[in-house]
Design an enzyme around this catalytic site. Structure first.
Site, PDB file in Angstrom:
ATOM      1  N   GLU A  81       0.844  -1.198   0.000  1.00 46.43           N
ATOM      2  CA  GLU A  81       0.000   0.000   0.000  1.00 46.43           C
ATOM      3  C   GLU A  81       0.878   1.246   0.000  1.00 46.43           C
ATOM      4  OE1 GLU A  81      -3.246   1.015  -0.326  1.00 46.43           O
ATOM      5  OE2 GLU A  81      -2.314   2.975  -0.049  1.00 46.43           O
ATOM      6  N   SER A 128     -20.680   5.922  -0.690  1.00 45.74           N
ATOM      7  CA  SER A 128     -22.036   5.987  -0.107  1.00 45.74           C
ATOM      8  C   SER A 128     -22.314   4.826   0.849  1.00 45.74           C
ATOM      9  CB  SER A 128     -23.096   5.969  -1.211  1.00 45.74           C
ATOM     10  OG  SER A 128     -22.840   6.950  -2.166  1.00 45.74           O
ATOM     11  N   ALA A 129     -21.456   3.814   0.843  1.00 44.49           N
ATOM     12  CA  ALA A 129     -21.575   2.678   1.775  1.00 44.49           C
ATOM     13  C   ALA A 129     -22.823   1.833   1.541  1.00 44.49           C
ATOM     14  CB  ALA A 129     -21.533   3.159   3.226  1.00 44.49           C
ATOM     15  N   ILE A 130     -23.316   1.851   0.305  1.00 45.79           N
ATOM     16  CA  ILE A 130     -24.507   1.064  -0.010  1.00 45.79           C
ATOM     17  C   ILE A 130     -24.085  -0.288  -0.588  1.00 45.79           C
ATOM     18  CG2 ILE A 130     -26.696   1.021  -1.303  1.00 45.79           C
ATOM     19  CD1 ILE A 130     -26.340   3.535   0.511  1.00 45.79           C
ATOM     20  N   HIS A 175     -25.421  -2.386  -2.916  1.00 43.86           N
ATOM     21  CA  HIS A 175     -26.490  -2.271  -3.908  1.00 43.86           C
ATOM     22  C   HIS A 175     -27.120  -3.633  -4.206  1.00 43.86           C
ATOM     23  CE1 HIS A 175     -25.766   1.913  -4.889  1.00 43.86           C
ATOM     24  NE2 HIS A 175     -24.471   1.667  -4.931  1.00 43.86           N
ATOM     25  N   ARG A 212     -14.074   8.246  -8.104  1.00 38.90           N
ATOM     26  CA  ARG A 212     -14.310   6.936  -8.736  1.00 38.90           C
ATOM     27  C   ARG A 212     -14.323   7.097 -10.245  1.00 38.90           C
ATOM     28  NH1 ARG A 212     -18.592  10.630  -8.027  1.00 38.90           N
ATOM     29  NH2 ARG A 212     -20.630   9.667  -8.037  1.00 38.90           N
ATOM     30  N   SER A 253     -20.004  -3.216  -3.219  1.00 37.31           N
ATOM     31  CA  SER A 253     -20.984  -4.312  -3.167  1.00 37.31           C
ATOM     32  C   SER A 253     -20.432  -5.574  -3.819  1.00 37.31           C
ATOM     33  CB  SER A 253     -22.260  -3.913  -3.916  1.00 37.31           C
ATOM     34  OG  SER A 253     -22.588  -2.580  -3.682  1.00 37.31           O
ATOM     35  N   CYS A 285     -18.467  12.454  22.120  1.00 35.79           N
ATOM     36  CA  CYS A 285     -19.560  12.454  21.124  1.00 35.79           C
ATOM     37  C   CYS A 285     -19.978  11.019  20.780  1.00 35.79           C
ATOM     38  CB  CYS A 285     -19.127  13.145  19.843  1.00 35.79           C
ATOM     39  SG  CYS A 285     -18.620  14.847  20.046  1.00 35.79           S
ATOM     40  N   CYS A 295     -11.445  15.349  21.717  1.00 34.49           N
ATOM     41  CA  CYS A 295     -10.679  14.133  22.042  1.00 34.49           C
ATOM     42  C   CYS A 295      -9.313  14.032  21.376  1.00 34.49           C
ATOM     43  CB  CYS A 295     -11.501  12.883  21.710  1.00 34.49           C
ATOM     44  SG  CYS A 295     -11.855  12.673  19.963  1.00 34.49           S
TER      45      CYS A 295
HETATM   46  C1  LIG Z   1     -18.301   8.818  -4.395  1.00 37.65           C
HETATM   47  C2  LIG Z   1     -18.335   7.327  -4.446  1.00 37.65           C
HETATM   48  C3  LIG Z   1     -19.483   6.631  -4.108  1.00 37.65           C
HETATM   49  C4  LIG Z   1     -19.514   5.241  -4.164  1.00 37.65           C
HETATM   50  N1  LIG Z   1     -20.601   4.571  -3.662  1.00 37.65           N
HETATM   51  C5  LIG Z   1     -20.586   3.220  -3.667  1.00 37.65           C
HETATM   52  C6  LIG Z   1     -21.651   2.497  -3.060  1.00 37.65           C
HETATM   53  O1  LIG Z   1     -22.529   3.063  -2.408  1.00 37.65           O
HETATM   54  N2  LIG Z   1     -21.664   1.150  -3.186  1.00 37.65           N
HETATM   55  C7  LIG Z   1     -20.693   0.491  -3.870  1.00 37.65           C
HETATM   56  O2  LIG Z   1     -20.808  -0.717  -4.014  1.00 37.65           O
HETATM   57  N3  LIG Z   1     -19.636   1.148  -4.390  1.00 37.65           N
HETATM   58  C8  LIG Z   1     -19.552   2.483  -4.275  1.00 37.65           C
HETATM   59  N4  LIG Z   1     -18.479   3.158  -4.771  1.00 37.65           N
HETATM   60  C9  LIG Z   1     -17.403   2.413  -5.400  1.00 37.65           C
HETATM   61  C10 LIG Z   1     -16.448   1.826  -4.370  1.00 37.65           C
HETATM   62  O3  LIG Z   1     -16.132   2.758  -3.364  1.00 37.65           O
HETATM   63  C11 LIG Z   1     -15.176   1.408  -5.088  1.00 37.65           C
HETATM   64  O4  LIG Z   1     -15.517   0.607  -6.181  1.00 37.65           O
HETATM   65  C12 LIG Z   1     -14.255   0.613  -4.189  1.00 37.65           C
HETATM   66  O5  LIG Z   1     -13.999   1.287  -2.988  1.00 37.65           O
HETATM   67  C13 LIG Z   1     -12.956   0.364  -4.942  1.00 37.65           C
HETATM   68  O6  LIG Z   1     -12.078  -0.292  -4.068  1.00 37.65           O
HETATM   69  P1  LIG Z   1     -10.591  -0.544  -4.536  1.00 37.65           P
HETATM   70  O7  LIG Z   1      -9.962  -1.346  -3.470  1.00 37.65           O
HETATM   71  O8  LIG Z   1     -10.578  -1.065  -5.923  1.00 37.65           O
HETATM   72  O9  LIG Z   1      -9.946   0.910  -4.659  1.00 37.65           O
HETATM   73  P2  LIG Z   1      -9.370   1.893  -3.502  1.00 37.65           P
HETATM   74  O10 LIG Z   1     -10.194   1.878  -2.284  1.00 37.65           O
HETATM   75  O11 LIG Z   1      -9.171   3.207  -4.173  1.00 37.65           O
HETATM   76  O12 LIG Z   1      -7.983   1.241  -3.147  1.00 37.65           O
HETATM   77  C14 LIG Z   1      -6.863   1.282  -3.986  1.00 37.65           C
HETATM   78  C15 LIG Z   1      -5.653   1.362  -3.088  1.00 37.65           C
HETATM   79  O13 LIG Z   1      -4.489   1.265  -3.882  1.00 37.65           O
HETATM   80  C16 LIG Z   1      -3.496   2.135  -3.356  1.00 37.65           C
HETATM   81  N5  LIG Z   1      -2.534   2.376  -4.424  1.00 37.65           N
HETATM   82  C17 LIG Z   1      -2.719   3.107  -5.550  1.00 37.65           C
HETATM   83  N6  LIG Z   1      -1.597   3.094  -6.301  1.00 37.65           N
HETATM   84  C18 LIG Z   1      -0.703   2.323  -5.640  1.00 37.65           C
HETATM   85  C19 LIG Z   1       0.639   1.940  -5.919  1.00 37.65           C
HETATM   86  N7  LIG Z   1       1.258   2.327  -7.029  1.00 37.65           N
HETATM   87  N8  LIG Z   1       1.293   1.154  -5.020  1.00 37.65           N
HETATM   88  C20 LIG Z   1       0.663   0.746  -3.868  1.00 37.65           C
HETATM   89  N9  LIG Z   1      -0.604   1.100  -3.559  1.00 37.65           N
HETATM   90  C21 LIG Z   1      -1.278   1.873  -4.444  1.00 37.65           C
HETATM   91  C22 LIG Z   1      -4.301   3.343  -2.937  1.00 37.65           C
HETATM   92  O14 LIG Z   1      -3.608   4.154  -2.003  1.00 37.65           O
HETATM   93  C23 LIG Z   1      -5.539   2.690  -2.348  1.00 37.65           C
HETATM   94  O15 LIG Z   1      -5.406   2.454  -0.969  1.00 37.65           O
HETATM   95  C24 LIG Z   1     -18.394   4.546  -4.662  1.00 37.65           C
HETATM   96  C25 LIG Z   1     -17.228   5.247  -4.978  1.00 37.65           C
HETATM   97  C26 LIG Z   1     -17.175   6.610  -4.809  1.00 37.65           C
HETATM   98  C27 LIG Z   1     -15.896   7.330  -5.001  1.00 37.65           C
END
Ligand SMILES: Cc1cc2nc3c(=O)[nH]c(=O)nc-3n(C[C@H](O)[C@H](O)[C@H](O)COP(=O)(O)OP(=O)(O)OC[C@H]3O[C@@H](n4cnc5c(N)ncnc54)[C@H](O)[C@@H]3O)c2cc1C
Length: 488
Positions: free
Chosen positions: A46, A60-62, A64, A324, A350, A411, A451
């Site tokens: 990471e 949004s933490a849904i 779906h 996203r 999801s 809180c 806190c």
């Molecule tokens: C506004 C918003 C609303 C959303 N609402 C929903 C919802 O309600 N329900 C739902 O199902 N999905 C939702 N999503 C989608 C969901 O949040 C994402 O699809 C999901 O979190 C993606 O997870 P991930 O692990 O692929 O990416 P991330 O959580 O972005 O993780 C990627 C990780 O890789 C690390 N990284 C990047 N480059 C490197 C590198 N070169 N070397 C080492 N580490 C690296 C980053 O620091 C990060 O920690 C939403 C997204 C957004 C932004």
């Protein structure tokens, strides 16, 4: 397992890994947990100082139900499958999950679109979908705006806490043997005899296989081995979070009728009892720009009024934004002993449990031997959450350890004992925001105003560092920079 030692910074000797996972978001975290069910040597790399620092901390933490994705896409398949897995997964990991159901609210003019969504959901295999209207709808959700006359009801839609899930998934993977390297930004990937060398400014590790789940940076990581950056447009989603006094203001997740621009701005309870409004969808050049904008706030105010009336906007306690990609489908592309995951936008949370299984199957097809790990424990060691305990249970705990009797965050009612647990449990909190994401200390109405100094002291004491060395969120985000008055 493999031999073959390699050296990383600080001259620490580590073995070669079977699978290295780039990115400690919810997707990388659940892949790590899935693979820790097998006799494999796994590491998670990471770039930030903590896990869940990308999209997985601000969404949004849904969970779906799965009616939104285009039938036949990977998104539709993995969303529905993932949503079915969620409740059991959260129970094992001790993460909040509430199946509150969702309403996609529409005016009379929008009824046809809701019918289309209903059909789409049925094709995707979503259970229990139906159109509700009239008195039934008002009884389900009394605060809907007056112009709303019908809604698509999705009873299997749920809410969870995405960063708690990510922390728990990675913690459980670590408890089962996976290793986490923080501040390990992969900046290059070199094929070698037995697999790959993954290079970062802080050292290198070697692995037979790797998974690129670097979120919005996955496209860039792909280019390290000559692949294409297929990560396209990035959109910011801004939110307003209202105080827990608003608990019960709406009972379901309320979406507007979707448009070609997406699912729209929702109003939803959170698992912690707050009310969440958002997200916007504003194009961003910078894949790390999570700033809030006045335009975003205005849009949230204007659009939420169309679905829900009399929202107590003055109860807002904070705002935040996540980034996203907004595309028709996920890309999960197996390569030569690697899997690249791109465009994992919504509903990536999801779908994440199902994505983990999908990636495991691709690795098996590539020849990775999956021998069950007989010692795998699916359950994460439960945290002591005082807020969920009866007075008797609390008293018993305080008698065992008085730290649980010292409330640090008023809180949210978080004790010193819970903060110490968060620092000591895998993956331990190392900074103020890390404690906040794991315990909720600082998440309440005063947003840490009261806190934070005490949390700083606990962090310094537990980590064996000076107060001035404690950061807000890793890097050089130091909080204390010196003394206002030197002691004589
Ligand atoms: C506004 C918003 C609303 C959303 N609402 C929903 C919802 O309600 N329900 C739902 O199902 N999905 C939702 N999503 C989608 C969901 O949040 C994402 O699809 C999901 O979190 C993606 O997870 P991930 O692990 O692929 O990416 P991330 O959580 O972005 O993780 C990627 C990780 O890789 C690390 N990284 C990047 N480059 C490197 C590198 N070169 N070397 C080492 N580490 C690296 C980053 O620091 C990060 O920690 C939403 C997204 C957004 C932004």
């Amino acid at each position: 397992m493999n031999g073959g030692n390699i050296i990383i910074e600080g001259m620490v000797e580590v073995n070669m890994y079977d699978v290295a996972i780039i990115g400690a978001g919810v997707v990388g975290g659940l892949i790590a947990r899935e693979l820790s069910k097998y006799r494999l040597k796994i590491c998670i790399l990471e770039k930030e100082s903590d896990v869940s620092m990308g999209a997985s901390k601000a969404n949004s933490a849904i969970v779906h139900a799965g009616h939104d994705a285009k039938p036949g896409t990977l998104k539709a398949l993995l969303n529905v499958r993932g949503s079915e897995m969620f409740e059991g997964l959260c129970a094992e990991l001790g993460v909040e999950y509430k199946r509150i159901g969702a309403l996609v609210a529409g005016t009379e003019d929008e009824r046809e679109i809701l019918n289309e969504l209903l059909e789409r959901g049925k094709k995707n295999g979503v259970c229990g979908l139906r159109i509700v209207c009239g008195e039934e709808l008002r009884a389900m959700e009394p605060n809907l705006s007056d112009n709303i006359s019908c809604a698509l009801y999705a009873p299997t839609s749920a809410i969870t806490c995405p960063y708690e899930l990510t922390v728990a998934a990675i913690g459980n993977a670590m408890d089962n043997g996976a290793e986490l390297f923080r501040n390990f930004k992969v900046t290059g990937i070199r094929p070698c005899d037995r697999g790959y060398e993954l290079i970062s400014p802080n050292g290198e590790i070697s692995s037979r296989y790797y998974i690129n789940s670097a979120g919005l940076h996955a496209g860039e990581v792909c280019t390290y081995t000559g692949g294409l950056d297929l990560q396209r447009t990035v959109r910011s989603g801004e939110y307003m979070l209202l105080d827990r006094e608003c608990a019960g203001f709406v009972r379901h997740t309320i979406f507007p009728t979707p448009t070609k621009h997406g699912k729209g701005i929702l109003v939803t309870p959170t698992v912690h009892g707050n009310l969440l409004l958002g997200p916007t969808s504003i194009e961003r050049e910078d894949r790390d720009d999570t700033s809030m904008t006045p335009e975003g706030i205005n849009e949230i105010l204007e659009k939420t009024r169309k679905t829900v009336k009399d929202i107590p906007y003055w109860k807002v306690i904070t705002s935040f934004a996540g980034l996203r990609s907004v595309d028709d489908d996920f890309i999960i592309e197996p390569g030569e002993k690697c899997v690249n995951l791109m465009r994992i936008g919504s509903p990536g949370l999801s779908a994440a449990p199902a994505i983990a299984g999908y990636v495991r199957d691709r690795l098996a097809e590539m020849g990775l031997e999956l021998i069950p790990n007989d010692n795998f424990n699916p359950n994460r060691k439960p945290c002591h959450a005082l807020s969920d305990m009866s007075p008797d249970e609390r008293n018993k705990l305080v008698k065992q350890n008085s730290k649980y009797g010292r409330i640090i965050c008023r809180c949210e009612g978080i004790s010193e004992g819970e903060i110490v647990d968060a620092i000591r449990m895998n993956p331990g909190a190392r900074d103020l925001d890390g404690v906040k994401r794991r315990t909720r200390a600082g998440m309440g109405r005063c947003q840490g105003g009261f806190c934070s100094p005490s949390v700083l002291e606990i962090l310094a004491r537990e980590l064996g560092i000076r107060l001035e060395e404690v950061t807000k969120s890793g890097g050089d985000s130091y909080i204390l920079i010196g003394k206002t008055k030197e002691e004589r």
